[in-house]
Design a protein around this motif. Structure first.
Motif: not given
Length: 355
Positions: A27-40, A48-56
């Motif tokens: 599976e490939t999970q893609r993120y848009d700019a708005a999702e990544l913007e809050p991270f410095a 963030f990525r761990y939770d999304r992978i866990a959902q897969i």
């Protein structure tokens, strides 16, 4: 033995589950700019990525307890020999601190450790990161002592296809002498001697052939004058070398298929640039053959550009006098990562420690 593979990219994360050498799913999970913007920083994206992978995994009904190992893509670390490395505290510290650079691949080890823990403390690995350094001492020397040559290349794919070529040749990779040309958005050509890459161009920082997005080696005097012309900032020049060079600079596209369409339609500029690309790749292969003293078992063409018949035929026409040319298009990173972990699990090679 089930192996879970995690490959973070700048705007996506690829995951796959293998049973032995067989891929059960990917599976490939893609993120848009708005999702990544809050991270410095990249490392701030870990949870963030761990939770999304866990959902897969949850959606697929896969329990981490079924994993025999978890393997992540290796990030920017200090120079290390090739191999499969256990993820440990020192490695995680260097990746999280970005001591050797910032890239999404820095998350691979951290994510692998977290899923390995969820699986019941199974091993977590990385395999052949881009910082693999096996250069011969003389290959490190440039014409200026202040600027030594460094090893940064497509180690994961180069090492994987070297093993495939060795198997096809009927020899262990430890007995093979190969020239491997990875041809993608960047191009790296390595001289493989007994399983070690003793010389390779640093395609990221402007060595070797031009590529779809990189300038490759440039006339030094012209580059110095260009840099001191006052027309461009350091950042702009660096982007021209890596990102806006090569095919993009000449033809406005990084898509070789588009370039080939233009050539077929009679575009003479496209033909000239295409021919120059093939010439430069062939010259780099020829140079690597001299590193091996002309004793070359095979030349291996790989990476995305290796799908192009026209390019591979043009390169082969120039280098086939050196050795047999073998072709493995693409760069199956997920398979290469899983295979690296499997070699350790099956005791075919030892796991290495990052120290």
């Amino acid at each position: 033995m089930k192996i879970f593979v995690i490959n973070p990219g700048s705007t996506s994360t690829k995951v796959a589950l293998f049973e032995g050498t067989q891929c059960l799913w990917t599976e490939t999970q893609r993120y848009d700019a708005a999702e990544l913007e809050p991270f410095a920083s990249v490392t701030d994206q870990e949870s963030f990525r761990y939770d999304r992978i866990a959902q897969i995994l949850k959606d697929k009904g896969v329990e981490p307890s079924s994993f025999a190992a978890v393997v992540g893509r290796g990030g920017l670390l200090k120079p290390i020999p090739g191999g499969t490395y256990r993820v440990g505290a020192r490695m995680l510290e260097d990746l999280k601190s970005m001591a050797y650079g910032s890239h999404a691949s820095n998350l691979g080890a951290a994510l692998a450790v977290r899923f390995a823990a969820a699986a019941g403390d199974v091993p977590a690995f990385i395999v052949d990161p881009v910082v693999v350094d096996e250069l011969a001492d003389e290959a490190r020397v440039s014409g200026l002592p202040e600027i030594p040559r460094i090893s940064i290349f497509h180690a994961l794919n180069q090492k994987a296809v070297a093993r495939r070529a060795a198997a096809e040749l009927g020899k262990p990779v430890s007995e093979c002498r190969l020239v491997v040309a990875h041809m993608g958005g960047g191009i790296s050509v390595g001289a493989h001697c007994g399983g070690r890459v003793i010389d390779v161009n640093n395609g990221l920082n402007g060595e070797g052939p031009m590529s779809p997005e990189r300038s490759g080696s440039l006339p030094v005097g012209g580059l110095v004058s260009f840099c001191f012309s006052g027309r461009h900032t350091l950042a702009e020049v660096q982007k021209m070398i890596c990102g806006r060079g090569g095919l993009v600079a000449h033809l406005g596209t990084n898509d070789l298929r588009e370039v080939e369409k233009r050539v077929a339609a009679g575009d003479e500029k496209a033909r000239l640039v295409f021919d120059a690309l093939c010439l430069q790749i062939a010259k780099e292969i020829g140079g690597s053959a001299t590193v091996l003293k002309g004793q070359v078992d095979a030349i291996v063409l790989t990476g995305g550009l290796a799908y192009s018949d026209r390019l591979c035929e043009a390169v082969t026409a120039r280098v086939s006098f050196i050795a047999r040319v073998m072709r493995y298009p693409g760069e199956d990173e997920m398979q290469a990562l899983a295979d690296g972990a499997l070699r350790v699990l099956e005791n075919r090679e030892p796991a290495l420690d990052y120290e």
